[in-house]
Design an enzyme around this catalytic site. Structure first.
Site, PDB file in Angstrom:
ATOM      1  N   CYS A  17      -6.552   2.471  -0.126  1.00 47.27           N
ATOM      2  CA  CYS A  17      -6.211   1.515   1.120  1.00 47.27           C
ATOM      3  C   CYS A  17      -6.420  -0.085   0.734  1.00 47.27           C
ATOM      4  O   CYS A  17      -7.411  -0.275  -0.324  1.00 47.27           O
ATOM      5  CB  CYS A  17      -7.308   1.905   2.087  1.00 47.27           C
ATOM      6  N   CYS A  62       0.231   6.295   7.019  1.00 50.60           N
ATOM      7  CA  CYS A  62      -1.014   5.917   7.625  1.00 50.60           C
ATOM      8  C   CYS A  62      -0.636   5.050   8.895  1.00 50.60           C
ATOM      9  O   CYS A  62       0.220   4.245   8.952  1.00 50.60           O
ATOM     10  CB  CYS A  62      -1.847   4.817   6.629  1.00 50.60           C
ATOM     11  N   CYS A  72     -10.521 -11.197  21.434  1.00 51.12           N
ATOM     12  CA  CYS A  72      -9.894 -10.221  20.556  1.00 51.12           C
ATOM     13  C   CYS A  72      -8.710  -9.422  21.459  1.00 51.12           C
ATOM     14  O   CYS A  72      -8.128  -8.803  21.110  1.00 51.12           O
ATOM     15  CB  CYS A  72     -10.718  -8.834  19.986  1.00 51.12           C
ATOM     16  N   GLN A  91     -18.056  -8.388  13.105  1.00 50.31           N
ATOM     17  CA  GLN A  91     -16.839  -8.663  12.845  1.00 50.31           C
ATOM     18  C   GLN A  91     -16.391  -8.016  11.414  1.00 50.31           C
ATOM     19  O   GLN A  91     -17.102  -7.942  10.579  1.00 50.31           O
ATOM     20  CB  GLN A  91     -17.080 -10.546  12.492  1.00 50.31           C
ATOM     21  N   CYS A  98      -1.783   0.271   9.623  1.00 53.49           N
ATOM     22  CA  CYS A  98      -1.368  -1.079   9.560  1.00 53.49           C
ATOM     23  C   CYS A  98       0.163  -0.683  10.052  1.00 53.49           C
ATOM     24  O   CYS A  98       0.762   0.353  10.069  1.00 53.49           O
ATOM     25  CB  CYS A  98      -1.037  -1.392   7.914  1.00 53.49           C
ATOM     26  N   CYS A 107       0.946  -1.207  -0.090  1.00 52.20           N
ATOM     27  CA  CYS A 107      -0.024   0.104  -0.025  1.00 52.20           C
ATOM     28  C   CYS A 107       0.968   1.363   0.073  1.00 52.20           C
ATOM     29  O   CYS A 107       1.894   1.309   0.794  1.00 52.20           O
ATOM     30  CB  CYS A 107      -0.942   0.100   1.157  1.00 52.20           C
ATOM     31  N   GLU A 149     -26.889 -10.726  26.403  1.00 46.11           N
ATOM     32  CA  GLU A 149     -26.131  -9.467  25.746  1.00 46.11           C
ATOM     33  C   GLU A 149     -27.006  -8.149  26.611  1.00 46.11           C
ATOM     34  O   GLU A 149     -27.793  -8.203  26.689  1.00 46.11           O
ATOM     35  CB  GLU A 149     -26.347  -9.273  24.327  1.00 46.11           C
TER      36      GLU A 149
END
Length: 397
Positions: free
Chosen positions: A134, A57, A355, A234, A60, A51, A281
């Site tokens: 991107c 940026c 995560c 997700q 990443c 990229c 939840e």
């Protein structure tokens, strides 16, 4: 200077404790006259970043490293987190989402003298840079950037930055605006006309729905669900499928499953194809979306919902005794309170999705100490080229 290792954030670490971004272990560095770093001896794992925005940026961190290296590094983050709690286990598999797969992104928007700029922040900075090429985003998101710039002009005050959460759906883009600008009647009419002109499925402003032209549904198994604006999803379809496959594998044969931190039904609805599911939840709107999706679907077993804050009021062992298996997918803070009650329950199988490898390892230790065995662990890399790592694991008594 010699880079000896990488931190869990992807920074190269030297022997004297300096941290250098975009470097790899084994690389020898030198300093130019202007103070910038020069790589004298590049690693064999170094590749040309795909990229053109990589150097500026902040989205990443690892485009300069070959895919096998990044996969091994991310697996190492998980194994080291577990080792810190005395758990030694091999990773069963590593699944990396492809480029151009991100179906959801949170852009920053800022007005300029000549219009607006929409993109991501530079590393450790409030500066916003444009990212028209991107390599992470689905084409539908990337192609929407000019429209989002126009939306920023309409939505942002002259100095404040706004957030634009954009999600791809079958019906078009689902856009959620966060701005401190008041949403008055004339602006609402202008935004509705704008959404119609650009073919957006839905446009929302904070807690206010502006216009829904087509329902921005997401497919979870056999069910079509219309999530609330800005609701968690997700990041890639490929990553979701890997996490779902792990949850199905870990709960195989169960007749009654409890899905903890269920969201809009990522796991609950597909699992309802073979088992009765109770989805728990804290967000009532997300549970309502799940319930409506279940009611419209065909061929699913019973899905019950319960609105409950599992941090303050986890399901207790006497409530868990009705289930053959649990799926738990907490936010980054993990699920310390809920894990403790799972450990004291009689539930025989748990699929844990996480995560955050650090809180995953902490919660896994509680289950292992209570008599659970980790059957396998998968690493799922939805956030390609970032330092972010997701984990899926199966626990049995």
């Amino acid at each position: 200077m010699l880079i000896e290792s990488l931190t869990h954030q992807g920074l190269g670490r030297t022997a004297d404790g300096q941290f250098v971004p975009r470097t790899l272990p084994g690389e020898e560095l030198g300093l130019r006259d202007d103070g910038s770093v020069q790589i004298l001896t590049p690693s064999s794992d170094r590749v040309a970043p795909p990229c053109r925005h990589f150097k500026t940026c902040g989205g990443c961190a690892m485009q300069h490293a070959a895919d096998p290296f990044v996969a091994h590094w991310k697996a190492g983050i998980v194994t080291r987190a577990l080792a810190a709690h005395g758990i030694d286990i091999d990773i069963r598999g590593i699944h990396t989402s492809p480029p151009h797969a991100r179906r959801r992104a949170k852009f920053a928007g800022k007005r300029t003298k000549n219009g607006a700029i929409v993109g991501f922040h530079t590393r450790a900075s409030d500066t916003v840079i444009a990212v028209p090429d991107c390599q992470l985003l689905l084409p539908s998101l990337r192609e929407a950037i000019p429209a989002l710039e126009e939306l920023t002009v309409l939505s942002a005050s002259r100095k404040a930055e706004i957030a634009l959460t954009v999600t791809d759906s079958k019906a078009g883009l689902d856009v959620w605006v966060e701005s401190d600008k008041p949403l008055d009647g004339p602006l609402r009419i202008t935004l509705a006309e704008f959404a119609q002109r650009h073919g957006f499925a839905r446009l929302a402003w904070g807690d206010e729905p502006v216009v829904t032209i087509n329902a921005p549904s997401q497919r979870f198994g056999r069910a079509d669900v219309i999530p609330p604006a800005g609701a968690f999803l997700q990041a890639t379809r490929e990553g979701e499928m890997q996490l779902l496959a792990a949850a199905v594998d870990a709960t195989k044969g169960a007749d009654r499953i409890v899905d903890l931190f269920s969201g809009c039904g990522t796991f609950a609805l597909p699992l309802a194809e073979t088992a009765m599911v109770t989805a728990v939840e804290s967000s009532a709107p997300m549970l309502n979306a799940l319930d409506q999706g279940w009611r419209r679907a065909q061929g699913l077993k019973r899905v019950k919902t319960e609105t409950r804050d599992l941090f303050r009021r986890p399901l207790e062992p006497d409530e868990l005794r009705y289930f053959d298996a649990a799926v738990i997918d907490p936010p980054r803070a993990g699920a310390q309170a809920q894990t403790a009650t799972l450990a004291r329950s009689t539930i025989p199988r748990i699929a844990m999705i996480s995560c955050n490898p650090v809180t995953f390892a902490r919660d896994a230790k509680v289950l292992v100490d209570a008599g659970f065995v980790i059957d396998w662990i998968d690493v799922v890399d939805q956030f390609r080229w970032s330092a972010h790592v997701e984990v899926a694991a199966a626990f049995t008594r």
